[in-house]
Design a protein around this motif. Structure first.
Motif, PDB file in Angstrom:
ATOM      1  N   ASP A   6      61.090  63.011  70.701  1.00 32.65           N
ATOM      2  CA  ASP A   6      61.863  63.206  69.196  1.00 32.65           C
ATOM      3  C   ASP A   6      60.912  63.915  68.143  1.00 32.65           C
ATOM      4  OD1 ASP A   6      63.600  60.602  69.276  1.00 32.65           O
ATOM      5  OD2 ASP A   6      61.958  60.000  70.710  1.00 32.65           O
ATOM      6  N   TYR A   7      61.566  63.953  67.105  1.00 33.27           N
ATOM      7  CA  TYR A   7      60.871  64.959  65.879  1.00 33.27           C
ATOM      8  C   TYR A   7      59.754  64.082  65.480  1.00 33.27           C
ATOM      9  CZ  TYR A   7      60.074  68.419  62.444  1.00 33.27           C
ATOM     10  OH  TYR A   7      59.483  69.493  61.700  1.00 33.27           O
ATOM     11  N   THR A   8      58.548  64.538  65.727  1.00 35.34           N
ATOM     12  CA  THR A   8      57.464  63.571  64.899  1.00 35.34           C
ATOM     13  C   THR A   8      56.815  64.235  63.594  1.00 35.34           C
ATOM     14  OG1 THR A   8      55.983  64.529  66.615  1.00 35.34           O
ATOM     15  CG2 THR A   8      57.021  62.531  67.071  1.00 35.34           C
ATOM     16  N   ILE A   9      56.517  63.244  62.702  1.00 37.25           N
ATOM     17  CA  ILE A   9      55.701  63.601  61.674  1.00 37.25           C
ATOM     18  C   ILE A   9      54.431  62.736  61.574  1.00 37.25           C
ATOM     19  CG2 ILE A   9      55.561  63.801  58.892  1.00 37.25           C
ATOM     20  CD1 ILE A   9      58.722  63.990  59.094  1.00 37.25           C
ATOM     21  N   VAL A  10      53.446  63.210  61.809  1.00 40.30           N
ATOM     22  CA  VAL A  10      51.966  62.653  61.420  1.00 40.30           C
ATOM     23  C   VAL A  10      51.613  62.683  60.261  1.00 40.30           C
ATOM     24  CG1 VAL A  10      49.595  62.380  62.204  1.00 40.30           C
ATOM     25  CG2 VAL A  10      51.249  62.507  64.071  1.00 40.30           C
ATOM     26  N   VAL A  11      51.396  61.278  59.648  1.00 44.89           N
ATOM     27  CA  VAL A  11      50.732  61.244  58.450  1.00 44.89           C
ATOM     28  C   VAL A  11      49.473  60.646  58.443  1.00 44.89           C
ATOM     29  CG1 VAL A  11      51.062  60.112  55.846  1.00 44.89           C
ATOM     30  CG2 VAL A  11      53.129  61.050  57.228  1.00 44.89           C
ATOM     31  N   SER A  12      48.437  61.213  57.984  1.00 48.28           N
ATOM     32  CA  SER A  12      47.095  60.611  58.087  1.00 48.28           C
ATOM     33  C   SER A  12      45.872  61.371  57.433  1.00 48.28           C
ATOM     34  CB  SER A  12      46.508  60.752  59.552  1.00 48.28           C
ATOM     35  OG  SER A  12      45.591  60.149  59.949  1.00 48.28           O
ATOM     36  N   ASN A  13      44.933  60.822  57.159  1.00 47.62           N
ATOM     37  CA  ASN A  13      43.752  61.637  56.619  1.00 47.62           C
ATOM     38  C   ASN A  13      42.822  62.154  57.860  1.00 47.62           C
ATOM     39  OD1 ASN A  13      42.943  58.949  57.371  1.00 47.62           O
ATOM     40  ND2 ASN A  13      41.226  59.135  56.282  1.00 47.62           N
ATOM     41  N   LYS A  14      43.359  61.979  58.981  1.00 46.00           N
ATOM     42  CA  LYS A  14      42.761  62.578  60.243  1.00 46.00           C
ATOM     43  C   LYS A  14      43.468  64.005  60.699  1.00 46.00           C
ATOM     44  CE  LYS A  14      39.405  59.479  60.460  1.00 46.00           C
ATOM     45  NZ  LYS A  14      39.721  58.102  60.861  1.00 46.00           N
ATOM     46  N   GLU A  15      42.602  64.920  60.924  1.00 45.94           N
ATOM     47  CA  GLU A  15      43.381  66.214  61.375  1.00 45.94           C
ATOM     48  C   GLU A  15      43.619  66.227  62.796  1.00 45.94           C
ATOM     49  OE1 GLU A  15      42.360  70.792  60.700  1.00 45.94           O
ATOM     50  OE2 GLU A  15      41.745  69.483  59.056  1.00 45.94           O
ATOM     51  N   VAL A  16      44.847  65.674  63.135  1.00 49.77           N
ATOM     52  CA  VAL A  16      45.134  65.737  64.669  1.00 49.77           C
ATOM     53  C   VAL A  16      46.418  66.347  64.680  1.00 49.77           C
ATOM     54  CG1 VAL A  16      45.783  63.163  64.248  1.00 49.77           C
ATOM     55  CG2 VAL A  16      45.483  63.886  66.569  1.00 49.77           C
ATOM     56  N   LYS A  17      46.332  67.449  65.825  1.00 49.36           N
ATOM     57  CA  LYS A  17      47.724  68.123  65.658  1.00 49.36           C
ATOM     58  C   LYS A  17      48.239  67.885  67.093  1.00 49.36           C
ATOM     59  CE  LYS A  17      45.461  71.933  63.281  1.00 49.36           C
ATOM     60  NZ  LYS A  17      44.798  72.989  63.413  1.00 49.36           N
ATOM     61  N   VAL A  18      49.113  66.727  66.939  1.00 52.60           N
ATOM     62  CA  VAL A  18      49.839  66.327  68.158  1.00 52.60           C
ATOM     63  C   VAL A  18      51.384  66.147  67.782  1.00 52.60           C
ATOM     64  CG1 VAL A  18      48.075  65.281  69.352  1.00 52.60           C
ATOM     65  CG2 VAL A  18      49.255  63.830  67.675  1.00 52.60           C
ATOM     66  N   SER A  19      51.686  66.524  66.680  1.00 54.50           N
ATOM     67  CA  SER A  19      53.104  66.207  66.309  1.00 54.50           C
ATOM     68  C   SER A  19      53.885  67.575  65.684  1.00 54.50           C
ATOM     69  CB  SER A  19      53.092  65.148  65.144  1.00 54.50           C
ATOM     70  OG  SER A  19      52.466  65.940  64.089  1.00 54.50           O
ATOM     71  N   ASP A  20      55.056  67.594  65.369  1.00 52.68           N
ATOM     72  CA  ASP A  20      55.958  68.422  64.950  1.00 52.68           C
ATOM     73  C   ASP A  20      55.229  69.120  63.491  1.00 52.68           C
ATOM     74  OD1 ASP A  20      57.916  69.155  67.112  1.00 52.68           O
ATOM     75  OD2 ASP A  20      58.464  66.982  66.643  1.00 52.68           O
TER      76      ASP A  20
END
Lengths: 281, 241
Positions: A23-37
């Protein structure tokens, strides 16, 4: 489906991504984790703002972790979007999920339909890195203003990743007696934890050492419960331990049915003898 | 001050037993553990600032538990009859019921012992457009302002907001009072208003099975020296020490 994943914890984010790889994923976080679109990086955790922000993205599915703050945000998002919500989910497949209920006594199978908000219990999984489109988001306090933050001096003990845990309950007798458990923990190279009464109610140990449903859920290879009677909320926090040793005077305490080895006797005497023998080994 | 406290009546989790492949939930009902702390806090705020403390419960409306809440000092209880409930429908039922009361403070426990979701307070706050403060370990009110110490396990946070607000409390905020016989007798004269709310939840629990991990339950008795030797033997066989 547009999936928005929020957590203050990287493992929870990865767990969310793992469930919805296509699916199209948006990660919202204060952590820098690049695993989403897309990755929307927050400069701070301000709960009401984050809830509003996630709702404004108009997601079909929201996933968060199950930490106290994650859940506060998840509930608010679900309310803003008027979506149903399922928390502490340990498994998702299609329209079915599993979660623990009745203070850890039961596992419920749940049927749901999308859109929905789900909070997941984190797993240690590795997911593929992605070329995330990055967006920086400046948060602000809305109606609730943070005036102070106090980190607790727990000595940085991470109970959730400890291999051996020595844990004390009310049956240890007094705050002074904790030192015997501490000595045993030192001898074993173990982390020291406690039940809810000892941490939250009596203050014999800092609250961040609390083990149970409302504290830390732990998964050590060895868990030694000293003077812990074994209330459901405590048992729920130690279910994943490989071996549970209980030291208790009362042979009919609930912990007895939930332990692998039970020493019937005094917890302090046990600590002294055990620490001595371990040191000599 | 108009104070509302939400509480849930649940099967007593300390009495739930596993029978075969089922959970025996046919046990006495009780007010969910931390909801008692919310009731206590509501009564304390009322005692200090005056006004009314109203309890609202949804789902199981067991009379004995409602009486207990009233005996603890609530002025009245609104009991919402719901056959099926999840967080969403419960919050909707509460929001509908509370819209005419316009409370200054809504208090809840941090979690209930049946479903332990913790997300109800902020869900309800969103429906009412109230700000929310979760996991309060102390609440102080001055004029129109509330200052709350939050316990988030690994750290504490102090926050401020203006009323009205939804606050969930943790167990260590207070010790719930045990009502006297007189208070229990007087509670029968206090009003209980029954309301029906009928909406089917979008999520369904299709099955609940016992969550058991079978343990070895090997009891070691005798002198401590020998018991510890035996234990150490077992633990090295297990490969955990």
């Amino acid at each position: 489906m547009k999936v928005v994943i929020y957590s203050e914890d990287v493992d929870s984010i990865k767990t969310g991504v793992m469930y919805f790889p296509n699916d199209y994923t948006i990660v919202v976080s204060n952590k820098e984790v690049k695993v989403s679109d897309e990755l929307h990086i927050l400069d701070d955790i301000k709960e009401e703002f984050i809830a509003n922000y996630i709702a404004s993205l108009k997601p079909d599915l929201v996933i968060t972790g199950s930490s106290k703050r994650d859940k506060s945000i998840a509930g608010a998002v679900a309310g803003l979007l008027r979506y149903p919500i399922i928390t502490d989910v340990t498994e998702i497949s299609g329209n079915k999920a599993k979660r623990v209920v009745y203070s850890g006594m039961g596992i419920a199978e749940i049927e749901f339909s999308y859109p929905v908000v789900i909070t997941v219990t984190k797993k240690s999984v590795e997911v593929k890195e992605k070329e995330s489109k990055i967006l920086k988001v400046q948060t602000k306090d809305l109606r609730v203003k943070r005036v102070e933050i106090k980190e607790k001096g727990g000595g940085g003990v991470d109970l959730t990743s400890a291999q051996i845990i020595v844990s004390v309950g009310r049956g240890i007798g007094s705050k002074e007696n904790i030192k015997y458990a501490e000595e045993l923990a030192n001898a074993l190279g173990a982390a020291l934890g406690g039940s809810r009464p000892v941490t939250a109610e009596l203050g014999w140990l800092p609250e961040d050492r609390q083990i149970g449903l409302s504290g830390n859920k732990v998964k050590p290879k060895l868990y030694i419960a000293l003077g812990i009677s074994g209330q459901p909320q405590h048992l729920a926090g130690i279910k994943d331990a490989k071996i549970i040793v209980a030291v208790n005077k009362d042979k009919s305490a609930p912990i007895v049915d939930n332990a692998d080895y039970i020493i019937v006797g005094d917890a302090i005497e046990f600590c002294k003898v055990m620490a001595d023998k371990v040191k000599k080994k | 001050m108009n104070i509302v406290t939400c509480f849930k009546i649940v099967p007593d989790d300390t009495l739930i037993k596993i029978v075969g492949d089922k959970l025996d939930l046919n046990v006495p009902s009780k007010i969910s553990t931390y909801d008692k702390n919310a009731i206590e806090e509501a009564v304390r705020i009322k005692e200090k600032f005056g006004g009314k403390a109203i309890g609202v419960t949804a789902g199981n409306t067991d009379r004995k538990s409602i009486r207990e809440a009233l005996a603890m000092g609530l002025d009245e209880v609104i009991a919402i009859n719901m056959k099926m409930q999840d967080v969403m429908t419960t919050a909707e039922a509460l929001a509908e019921t509370l819209s005419s009361i316009k409370p200054d403070i809504i208090l809840t426990g941090e979690a209930t012992t049946d479903s332990s979701t913790s997300v109800f307070p902020s869900y309800l706050a969103s429906l009412l457009s109230y700000p929310f403060i979760t996991y309060a370990k102390s609440i102080s009110i001055e004029g129109n302002k509330v200052k709350v110490e939050r316990n988030l396990t690994t750290f504490q946070e102090v926050v401020e907001a203006e009323l009205p607000v939804v606050i969930s409390v943790v167990g260590e905020i207070n010790t719930p009072r045990i009502p006297s016989v007189k208070q229990i007798l007087e509670s029968s004269k206090k009003p209980v208003k029954n309301v029906d709310f009928d909406k089917e939840p979008k999520i369904k629990i299709s099955n609940v099975s016992p969550y058991v991990i079978t343990r070895k339950k090997i009891i070691i008795e005798g002198k401590m020296e020998e018991a510890v030797d035996k234990l150490l033997n077992y633990l090295s066989q297990e490969g955990v020490l």
